[in-house]
Scaffold this motif. Structure first.
Motif, PDB file in Angstrom:
ATOM      1  N   UNK A   1       0.831  -1.201   0.000  1.00 41.02           N
ATOM      2  CA  UNK A   1       0.000   0.000   0.000  1.00 41.02           C
ATOM      3  C   UNK A   1       0.870   1.257   0.000  1.00 41.02           C
ATOM      4  N   UNK A   2       1.948   1.233   0.797  1.00 37.50           N
ATOM      5  CA  UNK A   2       2.863   2.374   0.849  1.00 37.50           C
ATOM      6  C   UNK A   2       3.502   2.645  -0.508  1.00 37.50           C
ATOM      7  N   UNK A   3       3.886   1.563  -1.167  1.00 37.87           N
ATOM      8  CA  UNK A   3       4.496   1.689  -2.494  1.00 37.87           C
ATOM      9  C   UNK A   3       3.512   2.314  -3.483  1.00 37.87           C
ATOM     10  N   UNK A   4       2.256   1.849  -3.409  1.00 41.66           N
ATOM     11  CA  UNK A   4       1.228   2.379  -4.306  1.00 41.66           C
ATOM     12  C   UNK A   4       1.017   3.867  -4.040  1.00 41.66           C
ATOM     13  N   UNK A   5       1.000   4.251  -2.766  1.00 44.31           N
ATOM     14  CA  UNK A   5       0.811   5.658  -2.412  1.00 44.31           C
ATOM     15  C   UNK A   5       1.967   6.502  -2.941  1.00 44.31           C
ATOM     16  N   UNK A   6       3.184   5.943  -2.824  1.00 42.73           N
ATOM     17  CA  UNK A   6       4.370   6.696  -3.196  1.00 42.73           C
ATOM     18  C   UNK A   6       4.406   6.980  -4.692  1.00 42.73           C
ATOM     19  N   UNK A   7       3.803   6.102  -5.488  1.00 38.69           N
ATOM     20  CA  UNK A   7       3.808   6.343  -6.932  1.00 38.69           C
ATOM     21  C   UNK A   7       2.743   7.338  -7.338  1.00 38.69           C
ATOM     22  N   UNK A   8       2.017   7.888  -6.356  1.00 37.49           N
ATOM     23  CA  UNK A   8       0.969   8.836  -6.697  1.00 37.49           C
ATOM     24  C   UNK A   8      -0.308   8.106  -7.028  1.00 37.49           C
ATOM     25  N   UNK A   9      -1.235   8.808  -7.665  1.00 39.36           N
ATOM     26  CA  UNK A   9      -2.564   8.244  -7.879  1.00 39.36           C
ATOM     27  C   UNK A   9      -2.578   6.966  -8.671  1.00 39.36           C
ATOM     28  N   UNK A  10      -1.769   6.909  -9.726  1.00 39.08           N
ATOM     29  CA  UNK A  10      -1.906   5.800 -10.651  1.00 39.08           C
ATOM     30  C   UNK A  10      -1.558   4.463 -10.002  1.00 39.08           C
ATOM     31  N   UNK A  11      -0.556   4.485  -9.110  1.00 35.82           N
ATOM     32  CA  UNK A  11      -0.181   3.258  -8.397  1.00 35.82           C
ATOM     33  C   UNK A  11      -1.339   2.725  -7.560  1.00 35.82           C
ATOM     34  N   UNK A  12      -2.089   3.642  -6.940  1.00 35.81           N
ATOM     35  CA  UNK A  12      -3.213   3.210  -6.114  1.00 35.81           C
ATOM     36  C   UNK A  12      -4.316   2.629  -6.979  1.00 35.81           C
ATOM     37  N   UNK A  13      -4.553   3.248  -8.135  1.00 33.52           N
ATOM     38  CA  UNK A  13      -5.586   2.733  -9.032  1.00 33.52           C
ATOM     39  C   UNK A  13      -5.220   1.319  -9.483  1.00 33.52           C
ATOM     40  N   UNK A  14      -3.942   1.126  -9.845  1.00 36.88           N
ATOM     41  CA  UNK A  14      -3.492  -0.198 -10.284  1.00 36.88           C
ATOM     42  C   UNK A  14      -3.606  -1.199  -9.132  1.00 36.88           C
ATOM     43  N   UNK A  15      -3.156  -0.797  -7.935  1.00 31.49           N
ATOM     44  CA  UNK A  15      -3.208  -1.711  -6.786  1.00 31.49           C
ATOM     45  C   UNK A  15      -4.638  -2.174  -6.508  1.00 31.49           C
ATOM     46  N   UNK A  16      -5.578  -1.223  -6.452  1.00 35.32           N
ATOM     47  CA  UNK A  16      -6.947  -1.626  -6.139  1.00 35.32           C
ATOM     48  C   UNK A  16      -7.588  -2.356  -7.320  1.00 35.32           C
ATOM     49  N   UNK A  17      -7.134  -2.042  -8.540  1.00 31.86           N
ATOM     50  CA  UNK A  17      -7.602  -2.801  -9.694  1.00 31.86           C
ATOM     51  C   UNK A  17      -7.208  -4.268  -9.567  1.00 31.86           C
ATOM     52  N   UNK A  18      -5.956  -4.508  -9.190  1.00 31.52           N
ATOM     53  CA  UNK A  18      -5.498  -5.891  -9.004  1.00 31.52           C
ATOM     54  C   UNK A  18      -6.218  -6.559  -7.836  1.00 31.52           C
ATOM     55  N   UNK A  19      -6.446  -5.764  -6.772  1.00 31.66           N
ATOM     56  CA  UNK A  19      -7.179  -6.305  -5.624  1.00 31.66           C
ATOM     57  C   UNK A  19      -8.574  -6.751  -6.058  1.00 31.66           C
ATOM     58  N   UNK A  20      -9.237  -5.912  -6.849  1.00 30.81           N
ATOM     59  CA  UNK A  20     -10.557  -6.262  -7.379  1.00 30.81           C
ATOM     60  C   UNK A  20     -10.496  -7.546  -8.180  1.00 30.81           C
ATOM     61  N   UNK A  21      -9.475  -7.635  -9.009  1.00 34.93           N
ATOM     62  CA  UNK A  21      -9.310  -8.808  -9.866  1.00 34.93           C
ATOM     63  C   UNK A  21      -9.222 -10.078  -9.010  1.00 34.93           C
ATOM     64  N   UNK A  22      -8.390 -10.025  -7.973  1.00 38.24           N
ATOM     65  CA  UNK A  22      -8.201 -11.219  -7.149  1.00 38.24           C
ATOM     66  C   UNK A  22      -9.450 -11.527  -6.330  1.00 38.24           C
ATOM     67  N   UNK A  23     -10.115 -10.475  -5.828  1.00 34.68           N
ATOM     68  CA  UNK A  23     -11.332 -10.691  -5.044  1.00 34.68           C
ATOM     69  C   UNK A  23     -12.422 -11.300  -5.938  1.00 34.68           C
ATOM     70  N   UNK A  24     -12.536 -10.782  -7.139  1.00 36.94           N
ATOM     71  CA  UNK A  24     -13.545 -11.266  -8.083  1.00 36.94           C
ATOM     72  C   UNK A  24     -13.323 -12.736  -8.413  1.00 36.94           C
TER      73      UNK A  24
END
Lengths: 200, 315
Positions: B60-83
């Motif tokens: 999560x820290x890494x995603x935050x550090x990359x700015x918005x796009x990292x967070x979007x990608x992280x939660x996108x992958x999270x969605x993928x795995x949850x789905x």
């Protein structure tokens, strides 16, 4: 290189949970026999073996399917080292059993699907006699039941685009041909061993 | 989406790291002092959870550090795995195969693309309107009528929970809050922290004091003691973090209360689904936690509510 890529890819797509329930991975000669529901079955079982074991293990597959185009031919021959057998019109010269015995040799293991073709029905089809003959000719080889679960929803028969759900591959305890055991009895027992993994 | 890394962000991150260090130490001491099989199993599970927390905080820290796009990608992958976990547990039929392919490879990426370009007008209705109507059309065209309504409902539910609701977490970055420009990363951090710490405190209070079960048929681990202790602690912590948010301390307490209530409800609902399907966890990806879905059930339910409350009252 292609091999590693294929292993990683098939693990990603199948999300397979690999369960060694009845035995541990081993390089000794084995015949893994599994239920057959998807085109990915052979690939996923092969990929779920540890690399040392994988090197020695060859999937047995239908020749008519795997020689259709150059990509499949390359995968079957160069990457999976598949044993391609004739399932439609076996003859004396083109005998699946002889091919499998030859491929087994004195150090290889095989992955086979004794139901024959892939099944769309939820129930397993009766096992074909080949498994019995293999067991009779090679009593020294371990026969390991394998249950593949959910892979048919990832890539059902007739589809070419996979939906990346999670599957599982369970390896059960090896079975043996008992002294004087009849063909039908052995085949039923083998199938029961695969089915039993669903509850384990 | 450029996020400023200011002093407050460092305080937030530093606070979480300090918390992890303290919990790891407590876990270590407990592992030395606990005897008995059952107690040892509990502590082992606790320590596995703490280790997984280190991992999750790092990602999560890494995603935050990359700015918005990292967070979007992280939660996108999270969605993928949850789905993937959710649909695996949900019986669908062959006729749904193509619809499911759309769900995974078209609707999910599109939703996160809309979040990334901050198109609120479309990301807030794409799944409830367009996916809701188009997917059953595709399934019906496949010609399999058996349990049609049930299958359609399950796929829509999976999409709403695993994709739509989770995508509201990075959507927090798109809110235009006066006087808070470029600081939305802290708001997202605050949200995830309150929701997750509420889960942790509910677990801890439940283990220490838990006697009276709230819904024994759904989840034997959810007790009134855990619920009240967890919500009180998380709300206090949330209120104490007001300085990192656009809220006053009282507003922050109210928001935290809303997050923790919804988070608790999310855990309860997702437990009911697991119970119905006869499983304990959604997966086995995260050591000690089960699957991704087991970890984010509270985020799913809390994120849309927190987003819309903030949007309504503060923008």
């Amino acid at each position: 290189m292609t091999r590693t890529l294929l292993v990683v890819l098939s693990k990603l797509v199948s999300g397979a949970n690999i369960r060694w329930v009845g035995c541990a991975p081993d390089v000794r000669q084995r015949i893994y026999f599994a239920n057959h529901t998807s085109n990915l079955d052979a690939l996923v079982i092969w990929a779920s073996l540890p690399s040392l074991v994988r090197e020695l293990t060859r999937p047995v597959a239908a020749r008519d399917y795997w020689i259709k185009d150059p990509l499949r031919r390359h995968l079957a021959n160069k990457v999976l080292h598949a044993v391609l057998i004739e399932r439609k019109k076996p003859t004396v010269h083109d005998n699946p059993l002889a091919d499998m015995l030859a491929a087994l040799g004195d150090r290889h293991s095989l992955i086979i699907f004794p139901e024959g073709g892939r099944q769309t029905a939820t129930e397993m089809m009766p096992f074909k006699a080949g498994l019995f003959h293999l067991a009779k000719d090679r009593p020294d080889v371990e026969f390991v039941p394998v249950l593949i679960d959910n892979l048919n929803r990832i890539l059902p028969k007739g589809e070419f685009l996979p939906v990346p759900l999670l599957s599982s591959v369970s390896f059960g305890a090896p079975i043996k041909l008992e002294a004087g055991e009849e063909k039908t009895r052995f085949l039923e027992r083998a199938q029961a061993a695969v089915k039993a993994l669903r509850q384990s | 989406m450029n996020l400023k890394l200011d002093k407050q962000t460092f305080w937030l991150v530093g606070g979480v790291l300090a918390l992890l260090v303290v919990s790891s130490l407590i876990g270590w001491v407990l592992s030395l002092r606990t005897a008995g099989d059952q107690g040892r199993a509990t502590i082992q599970n606790l320590n596995a959870r703490i280790r997984a927390w280190w991992m999750m905080v790092a990602i999560f820290g890494l995603a935050m550090a990359t700015g918005g796009i990292g967070s979007v990608v992280l939660f996108g992958l999270t969605s993928f795995m949850a789905l993937r976990e959710f649909i695996t547990l949900t019986p669908t039929r062959y006729g749904d195969h193509r619809s499911l392919f759309w769900v995974f490879f078209i609707i999910l990426p599109l939703q996160y693309y809309l979040i990334a370009i901050k198109w609120y007008g479309l990301f807030s209705i794409m799944i409830p309107v367009y996916a809701f109507l188009l997917l059953p059309i595709r399934s019906a065209a496949a010609g399999d009528c058996e349990k049609f309504l049930e299958r359609t409902a399950k796929i829509q539910w999976a999409l709403m929970i695993c994709v739509y609701c989770i995508s509201y977490v990075p959507a927090l970055l798109s809110l235009d809050i006066p006087g808070y420009a470029g600081q939305n990363g802290k708001l997202m951090f605050y949200f995830v922290l309150v929701a997750q710490i509420s889960d942790v405190f509910q677990y801890v209070w439940g283990k220490i004091l838990g006697r009276h079960k709230i819904a024994p048929t759904v989840s034997p681990n959810k007790t009134w003691e855990g619920f009240i202790g967890g919500i009180a602690c998380a709300t206090l912590i949330g209120a104490g973090l007001w300085w990192a948010t656009p809220f006053t301390p009282w507003q922050s307490a109210g928001m935290s209360l809303a997050i923790t209530f919804m988070g608790f409800g999310g855990g309860l609902v997702m437990s009911a689904i697991k119970r119905d399907r006869g499983v304990k966890d959604y997966g086995n990806l995260i050591q000690g936690h089960g699957g991704v879905m087991d970890r984010i059930d509270s985020l799913c339910f809390a994120a849309p509510v927190f987003f819309h409350l903030t949007r309504f009252f503060f923008t």
